[in-house]
Motif scaffolding. Structure first.
Motif, PDB file in Angstrom:
ATOM      1  N   LYS A 222       1.064  -1.136   0.088  1.00 24.37           N
ATOM      2  CA  LYS A 222       0.100  -0.245  -0.037  1.00 24.37           C
ATOM      3  C   LYS A 222       1.061   1.462   0.131  1.00 24.37           C
ATOM      4  O   LYS A 222       2.266   1.414   0.680  1.00 24.37           O
ATOM      5  CB  LYS A 222      -0.819  -0.002   1.622  1.00 24.37           C
ATOM      6  N   GLY A 223       0.308   2.296  -0.816  1.00 22.05           N
ATOM      7  CA  GLY A 223       0.885   3.714  -0.425  1.00 22.05           C
ATOM      8  C   GLY A 223       2.880   3.585  -1.592  1.00 22.05           C
ATOM      9  O   GLY A 223       2.369   2.706  -1.882  1.00 22.05           O
TER      10      GLY A 223
ATOM     11  N   GLU B  43       1.175   3.087  -7.093  1.00 20.39           N
ATOM     12  CA  GLU B  43       0.125   2.885  -6.094  1.00 20.39           C
ATOM     13  C   GLU B  43      -1.311   2.315  -6.501  1.00 20.39           C
ATOM     14  O   GLU B  43      -1.647   2.535  -7.736  1.00 20.39           O
ATOM     15  CB  GLU B  43       0.183   3.895  -5.467  1.00 20.39           C
TER      16      GLU B  43
ATOM     17  N   ALA C 151      -7.092   4.723  -3.587  1.00 23.12           N
ATOM     18  CA  ALA C 151      -6.718   4.692  -2.139  1.00 23.12           C
ATOM     19  C   ALA C 151      -7.672   3.951  -1.400  1.00 23.12           C
ATOM     20  O   ALA C 151      -8.811   3.460  -2.140  1.00 23.12           O
ATOM     21  CB  ALA C 151      -7.580   6.061  -2.012  1.00 23.12           C
ATOM     22  N   ASN C 152      -7.033   3.734   0.157  1.00 21.42           N
ATOM     23  CA  ASN C 152      -7.912   2.048   0.939  1.00 21.42           C
ATOM     24  C   ASN C 152      -7.799   0.997   0.623  1.00 21.42           C
ATOM     25  O   ASN C 152      -8.421   0.291   0.622  1.00 21.42           O
ATOM     26  CB  ASN C 152      -9.444   3.086   0.761  1.00 21.42           C
TER      27      ASN C 152
END
Length: 102
Positions: free
Chosen positions: A51-52, A70, A73-74
């Motif tokens: 993640k990220g 990436e 989001a979430n």
């Protein structure tokens, strides 16, 4: 990819449990330097949740996975990793990851 729930870890997501609701506990190694391969020495196949970060490439066993950005989001990229298999992430900003035995 999966969506987090209220049991999220400090990374902002919680990996899904194994089918028997009892994931194998493995130690998640630190994310290595960009482009550096790390070997799954846990003794178990694992799923790596990434993640990220600012990613440019992810390879497994030296083969490109096609992951170069990436996760949305979430969400997290889900990458299966066999025993003694390598994973390397090339990045400019390090992502976070969690390894879960499978």
């Amino acid at each position: 990819l999966f969506e987090p729930d209220e049991s999220d870890t400090d990374m902002g997501f919680s990996p899904p449990p194994k089918q028997d609701n009892n994931p194998l506990t493995v130690v998640t190694p630190a994310v290595p330097a960009s482009g550096t391969a790390i070997v799954n020495t846990t003794g178990s196949p694992v799923t790596v949740y990434v993640k990220g970060g600012t990613l440019t490439a992810v390879t497994v066993g030296g083969v490109a996975t096609g992951i170069a950005v990436e996760a949305v989001a979430n969400m997290a990229h889900t990458i299966p990793l066999s025993i003694n298999q390598t994973i390397a992430i090339t990045y400019t900003v390090a992502p976070t990851w969690v390894w879960v035995g499978s």
